[in-house]
Scaffold this motif. Structure first.
Motif, mmCIF file in Angstrom:
data_model
loop_
_atom_site.group_PDB
_atom_site.id
_atom_site.type_symbol
_atom_site.label_atom_id
_atom_site.label_comp_id
_atom_site.label_asym_id
_atom_site.label_seq_id
_atom_site.Cartn_x
_atom_site.Cartn_y
_atom_site.Cartn_z
ATOM 1 N N GLY A 197 -35.640 25.985 22.816
ATOM 2 C CA GLY A 197 -36.195 27.198 23.399
ATOM 3 C C GLY A 197 -35.147 28.192 23.853
ATOM 4 N N GLY A 198 -33.884 27.908 23.505
ATOM 5 C CA GLY A 198 -32.862 28.880 23.864
ATOM 6 C C GLY A 198 -32.988 30.126 22.997
ATOM 7 N N VAL A 199 -32.387 31.209 23.452
ATOM 8 C CA VAL A 199 -32.409 32.446 22.675
ATOM 9 C C VAL A 199 -31.132 32.513 21.848
ATOM 10 C CG1 VAL A 199 -32.236 34.954 22.828
ATOM 11 C CG2 VAL A 199 -33.825 33.722 24.307
ATOM 12 N N GLY A 200 -31.275 32.795 20.568
ATOM 13 C CA GLY A 200 -30.107 32.959 19.717
ATOM 14 C C GLY A 200 -29.889 34.426 19.440
ATOM 15 N N ALA A 201 -28.687 34.900 19.688
ATOM 16 C CA ALA A 201 -28.398 36.311 19.426
ATOM 17 C C ALA A 201 -27.291 36.400 18.392
ATOM 18 C CB ALA A 201 -27.983 37.004 20.719
ATOM 19 N N GLY A 202 -27.613 37.021 17.276
ATOM 20 C CA GLY A 202 -26.613 37.171 16.233
ATOM 21 C C GLY A 202 -25.460 38.033 16.700
ATOM 22 N N LEU A 203 -24.259 37.723 16.201
ATOM 23 C CA LEU A 203 -23.068 38.445 16.631
ATOM 24 C C LEU A 203 -22.425 39.165 15.468
ATOM 25 C CD1 LEU A 203 -21.329 35.848 18.946
ATOM 26 C CD2 LEU A 203 -22.194 38.078 19.623
ATOM 27 N N ASP A 204 -22.010 40.364 15.712
ATOM 28 C CA ASP A 204 -21.158 41.040 14.753
ATOM 29 C C ASP A 204 -19.784 40.390 14.883
ATOM 30 O OD1 ASP A 204 -19.068 42.802 13.884
ATOM 31 O OD2 ASP A 204 -20.568 44.378 13.781
ATOM 32 N N ILE A 205 -19.347 39.752 13.819
ATOM 33 C CA ILE A 205 -18.101 38.993 13.900
ATOM 34 C C ILE A 205 -16.918 39.900 14.192
ATOM 35 C CG2 ILE A 205 -16.395 37.919 12.365
ATOM 36 C CD1 ILE A 205 -18.088 35.794 13.225
ATOM 37 N N ALA A 206 -17.015 41.126 13.707
ATOM 38 C CA ALA A 206 -15.878 42.028 13.896
ATOM 39 C C ALA A 206 -15.730 42.445 15.359
ATOM 40 C CB ALA A 206 -16.058 43.244 13.002
ATOM 41 N N GLU A 207 -16.859 42.750 15.993
ATOM 42 C CA GLU A 207 -16.790 43.318 17.337
ATOM 43 C C GLU A 207 -17.181 42.350 18.429
ATOM 44 O OE1 GLU A 207 -15.682 46.361 17.654
ATOM 45 O OE2 GLU A 207 -15.529 46.590 15.485
ATOM 46 N N GLY A 208 -17.955 41.315 18.075
ATOM 47 C CA GLY A 208 -18.420 40.424 19.131
ATOM 48 C C GLY A 208 -19.575 41.001 19.922
ATOM 49 N N THR A 210 -23.761 41.610 20.228
ATOM 50 C CA THR A 210 -24.991 41.000 19.706
ATOM 51 C C THR A 210 -25.806 42.027 18.931
ATOM 52 O OG1 THR A 210 -26.185 41.486 21.743
ATOM 53 C CG2 THR A 210 -25.144 39.335 21.581
ATOM 54 N N THR A 211 -26.413 41.545 17.844
ATOM 55 C CA THR A 211 -27.128 42.447 16.954
ATOM 56 C C THR A 211 -28.641 42.300 17.034
ATOM 57 O OG1 THR A 211 -26.867 40.794 15.228
ATOM 58 C CG2 THR A 211 -25.253 42.577 15.287
ATOM 59 N N ARG A 212 -29.130 41.107 17.320
ATOM 60 C CA ARG A 212 -30.566 40.879 17.420
ATOM 61 C C ARG A 212 -30.786 39.553 18.114
ATOM 62 N NH1 ARG A 212 -33.247 41.394 12.883
ATOM 63 N NH2 ARG A 212 -34.617 39.617 12.925
ATOM 64 N N GLY A 213 -32.020 39.326 18.565
ATOM 65 C CA GLY A 213 -32.277 38.059 19.248
ATOM 66 C C GLY A 213 -33.476 37.351 18.636
ATOM 67 N N VAL A 214 -33.439 36.011 18.620
ATOM 68 C CA VAL A 214 -34.597 35.232 18.193
ATOM 69 C C VAL A 214 -34.821 34.090 19.178
ATOM 70 C CG1 VAL A 214 -34.453 35.649 15.720
ATOM 71 C CG2 VAL A 214 -33.165 33.795 16.712
ATOM 72 N N GLN A 215 -36.112 33.782 19.350
ATOM 73 C CA GLN A 215 -36.452 32.586 20.111
ATOM 74 C C GLN A 215 -37.573 31.893 19.356
ATOM 75 O OE1 GLN A 215 -38.531 32.927 23.852
ATOM 76 N NE2 GLN A 215 -37.361 31.250 24.748
ATOM 77 N N PHE A 216 -37.442 30.605 19.095
ATOM 78 C CA PHE A 216 -38.438 29.872 18.311
ATOM 79 C C PHE A 216 -38.724 30.593 17.011
ATOM 80 C CE2 PHE A 216 -39.111 26.656 21.215
ATOM 81 C CZ PHE A 216 -39.453 27.118 22.465
ATOM 82 N N ASN A 217 -37.680 31.054 16.352
ATOM 83 C CA ASN A 217 -37.821 31.685 15.039
ATOM 84 C C ASN A 217 -38.517 33.031 15.036
ATOM 85 O OD1 ASN A 217 -36.441 30.362 13.094
ATOM 86 N ND2 ASN A 217 -38.123 29.083 12.403
#
Lengths: 360, 534
Positions: A197-208, A210-217
């Motif tokens: 149930g954690g929130v996953g936030a995608g990261l721009d590898i270049a800048e670090g 966050t680009t978007r968030g997902v929880q439970f898909n």
């Protein structure tokens, strides 16, 4: 008629997006690049830590490693001395068996969330760990690690509920590929793992950032507990984080690893653990498939991969930008922080991209 | 090793397996005549008599009834193993169609096992009519004329009773045809004083209903005999000898079998007589511990036995000899089940790798499917769900007791045993037949399923545990549907080389790096046509 073809179109889009399925991950990357005999280096946290320390990488301090039931009295004494620590199985997986202790209570230990666990239950939990209940591969026994409890960096104050967030970076041939910020929530019981149930936030590898968030898909904009935006957040000390990932990803000898890093308030980027079979949910958090990036790295001849972590981190940035899908919006500039440097604002509630002051 | 080289190897191995399998299969089918589909009419039977005995050091003789030609069956072939006994076949004679194998040895010590195998083929109806034996005669000292004479000179209670009963049966059968049935009804009533007198005064032992009926039928002028034989059935591998009474019907010119106790006609086509009247099925002199067992199996493999009877030459003989039909019947039954397990495993592998079904354990669903064979599908699923649910509830209590891992597992297993016993008792009291075989497989599987499901529940929540549990059950059901198919069981047993194709399939599956079907669901956001990025 159109509706009939839709599933095929969807499938084609999915293939085109370069999503890595679990079969492909296992066959083409884990089996191909991770020799089994090196698994203990990443599966057993005691070994991981030992090698990390030898390489000069920051790790949580180990207070005790317990090997058998008879050591309980000494371990309990250490617990009473340290008061705040984390109990975890040495060969655990997916966050199982981890107990975060925030303080002592009269009858037992206080864990995050305020619950008090009586001493007897603590002992029972430890004996469960020792008998291998949480160990990967269903081992018959395991060790218990009592280690330092890391403190949440203040930047995460409004994003991490009840636990410590971490940054997961997948590293292939020593080059960071994709990353995500994992934020604990109330639902996940303070754990950062996505399937809890954690929130996953995608990261721009270049800048670090966050680009978007997902929880439970499912895509989310706001953290469920704080209602703060999940996107546009700048991970503090990102350069150091990226370099640490590149360094560790290359040092173990495993070609395809996941590196979990926590940004401690005092110690800065700290290695939490390594993973020989990193999950593929990182793709939904990033809205990007792994395959294009992995292919770009796979195609590189050995000489083209820099020997130093800094160089590999830079290579990672470049590849990330080069493989950006068409139509992908440029990363949202990070929100302004009270402590940010003097870069001026262009619009209300938005700030120019800039490095977070307070970074090392 | 280099990836390309490895892929090439995989493909080569898979192809080689398939080619090997198909060529052996083709040879057996075309050259040796192994049939593709099971013999549903069950026209061919293998009857195997197994005698075990221990010699005492001196001369030994063992006699056993062996199948003989009957109006319904022809004995096509027979063979005896081992052939180290001097043996002859006695019979048939004009009055007695039975045949007996008589095995002798001048000196016998130690234990011996002898198999006698007969291949029986059901005659079709036209040849049945043609091969009628001459009508038998009723043999008795107490036929009508002789009886009446004896009554006139020296009326014993026995004679009076016999006459009475037979006459009453005659009179009844004027109204309603069926002298034999009337007679049987009268004789079965042992409360009748006449029947008691009959038994008391008879010159032979008439306590047994069969003997009584035969004696009286013959006295009444109806040829009758007591028969010991078998019911050829695919249900029971071991055939228990049964007894019945044959009486001759003048209207159809055939023997009619009837049960001497119930009076019911035995219409079954599968009746095989072995011995008549007082002849025992088997006997021995000069031996100890003589045991006799008959196994019956229908078979459909017309070619396999040519090797057994030494007809084929060369390659045909080798391939036939490798057929599983050469094994003793008991072992064949074991293999019929065993060979289905690899098929189930291939199915599970496919379901997990390609479809993305989640299960507890890799091959537990196959074992569950095997136990469904015993209990039936619906009952099996219901029982599985019930036992797991009860187990989970009880296990939840164990959580409170905070037990160590291994003793807790053992406790769960003992609990499951009790649950299974309880369910068996309840259901048999309620009249259901659950077929819950308390064999090792279901017990261990159920325990492991409950344990893993419980751990999963604790760690990842109800949803995850239920998904995996349903996945395990679903996989078991699918595997069951495959392995319970008659045709498939026949194909796999007659052509075991086809399993090599299953092997090729699982090897290829091991290199499958495509998406699982469930991943199309999981990553559906990548399929949406909204443009990439945010």
């Amino acid at each position: 008629m159109k509706g009939l073809l839709e599933p095929f179109r969807r499938a084609r889009r999915m293939h085109a997006s370069g999503v890595l399925g679990i079969n492909a991950r296992n066959l083409d990357f884990v089996a191909a690049h991770n020799p089994r005999r090196l698994y203990p280096k990443v599966d057993d946290k005691t070994i991981t830590k030992k090698e990390a320390i030898a390489a000069g990488v920051t790790v949580p301090e180990t207070y005790a490693v317990m090997r058998h039931q008879g050591q309980w009295p000494q371990v309990r004494a250490i617990m009473e001395e340290k008061k705040s620590f984390v109990i975890k199985p040495a060969r655990g997986s997916g966050g199982g068996g981890i107990m975060v202790v925030t303080g002592l209570a009269k009858t037992g230990l206080r864990s995050s969330g305020g619950r008090i666990t009586p001493w007897a239950d603590v002992r029972h939990h430890i004996s469960n760990i020792l008998s291998g209940m949480f160990s990967m591969g269903g081992g018959a026994s395991d060790k218990v690690i009592i280690e330092e409890r890391l403190k949440v960096h203040p930047a995460f104050d409004n994003l991490a509920f009840g636990g410590v967030p971490d940054v997961r970076v997948i590293v292939f041939r020593g080059v960071p590929v994709m990353g995500m910020l994992r934020l604990p929530t109330a639902v996940s019981d303070g754990k950062a793992n996505l399937h809890m149930g954690g929130v996953g936030a995608g990261l721009d590898i270049a800048e670090g950032v966050t680009t978007r968030g997902v929880q439970f898909n499912e895509v989310i904009e706001l953290h469920p507990d704080f209602e703060t935006p999940v996107t546009g957040f700048q991970v503090p000390q990102w350069d150091a984080v990226l370099e640490m990932a590149a360094a560790l990803g290359g040092s173990t000898g495993l070609g395809y690893v996941g590196v979990d890093i926590v940004i401690d308030a005092v110690k800065g980027p700290t290695l939490l653990e390594l993973n020989a079979r990193p999950g593929i949910a990182i793709q939904t958090a990033n809205r990007r498939g792994l395959k294009p990036i992995l292919k770009a790295i796979a195609d590189l001849p050995r000489e083209a991969i820099p020997l130093d972590p800094k160089g590999r981190a830079e290579l990672a940035r470049q590849i990330w930008r080069d493989t950006a899908p068409e139509g992908e919006a440029p990363p949202i500039p990070p929100r302004s922080e009270e402590r940010s440097s003097s870069e001026t604002l262009a619009e209300p509630n938005r700030a120019e991209p800039g490095r977070e002051a307070g970074a090392a | 090793m280099n990836a390309l080289f490895r892929m090439g190897q995989v493909l080569f191995v898979a192809a080689a397996l398939v080619v090997l399998a198909l060529s052996v299969f083709a040879y057996k089918y075309t050259q040796l005549g192994f049939p593709l589909s099971p013999d549903h009419e069950k026209r061919n039977w293998l009857v195997e008599t197994r005698l075990t005995f221990t010699g005492t050091g001196g001369p030994a003789t063992v006699t056993s009834a062996v199948p003989h030609d009957t109006p319904r069956f022809t004995v096509l072939k027979e063979a005896r193993l081992p052939d180290t006994f001097g043996d002859v076949i006695e019979g048939p004679t004009r009055d007695n169609p039975a045949r007996f194998a008589v095995m002798t040895r001048r000196e016998l010590a130690g234990r011996s096992v002898v198999f006698h195998r007969s291949k029986l083929v059901e005659k079709d109806t036209s040849s049945r009519r043609r091969t009628q034996s001459p009508p038998p005669e009723a043999v008795s000292e107490f036929r009508k004329n002789a009886r009446e004479q004896a009554l006139a000179t020296d009326p014993t209670p026995f004679l009076i009773s016999l006459n009475d009963i037979v006459t009453e049966a005659y009179e009844e059968s004027v109204e309603r045809p069926g002298f034999a049935f009337a007679l049987q009804r009268l004789l079965a009533n042992t409360d009748d004083i006449r029947v008691q007198t009959l038994i008391e005064g008879a010159p032979v032992d008439l306590r047994e209903p069969a003997r009584r009926l035969v004696f009286s039928l013959n006295a009444g002028g109806y040829p009758a005999r007591r028969v010991t034989g078998l019911m050829l059935s695919t249900q029971e591998r071991q055939a228990e000898p049964i007894q019945w009474v044959d009486f001759w019907r003048r209207d159809t010119n055939t023997w009619q079998a009837i049960d001497p106790v119930s009076g019911e006609v035995i219409e079954d086509e599968r009746l095989l007589p072995l011995a008549y009247d007082e002849d025992p099925l088997f006997s021995g002199a000069g031996v100890r511990n003589l045991e006799h067992r008959i196994s019956v199996q229908h078979f459909d493999d017309t070619g396999a036995y040519s090797a057994l009877w030494g007809e084929d030459r060369g390659m045909a003989r080798i391939v036939s000899a490798l057929s599983l039909f050469n094994l003793p019947i008991d072992e064949q039954m074991v293999f019929r089940v065993l060979l289905l397990v690899p098929l189930g495993a291939a199915v599970i592998a496919f379901l997990r790798q390609v479809v993305g079904l989640q299960t507890f354990g890799t091959f537990m669903p196959v074992l569950i499917a095997l136990s469904f064979r015993e209990s039936g599908l619906v009952t099996g699923v219901a029982l599985f769900v019930l036992i797991v649910a009860i187990g989970l509830m009880l296990r939840a209590y164990f959580n409170q007791l905070k037990l160590l891992v291994v003793p807790r597992l053992a406790s769960v297993m003992i609990m499951v045993t009790f649950v299974m016993m309880g369910l068996s008792l309840i259901s048999s009291a309620a009249g259901f037949q659950t077929g819950l075989s308390l064999s090792l497989f279901p017990l261990v599987i159920l325990t492991m399923t409950i344990e893993r499901m419980s751990l999963n529940w604790d760690e990842f929540g109800a949803r995850s545990a239920l998904i995996k549990g349903a996945g395990s059950l679903g996989a078991a059901v699918l595997a069951y549907l495959l392995i319970s198919n008659d045709r498939i069981e026949h194909l796999v047993f007659t052509f075991p080389e086809l399993l090599l194709i299953a092997l090729a399939f699982t090897i290829l599956l091991g290199r499958y790096n495509g998406y699982k079907l469930t991943e199309y669901m999981r990553f559906r956001m990548f399929g949406r046509d909204e443009g990439l990025g945010l």
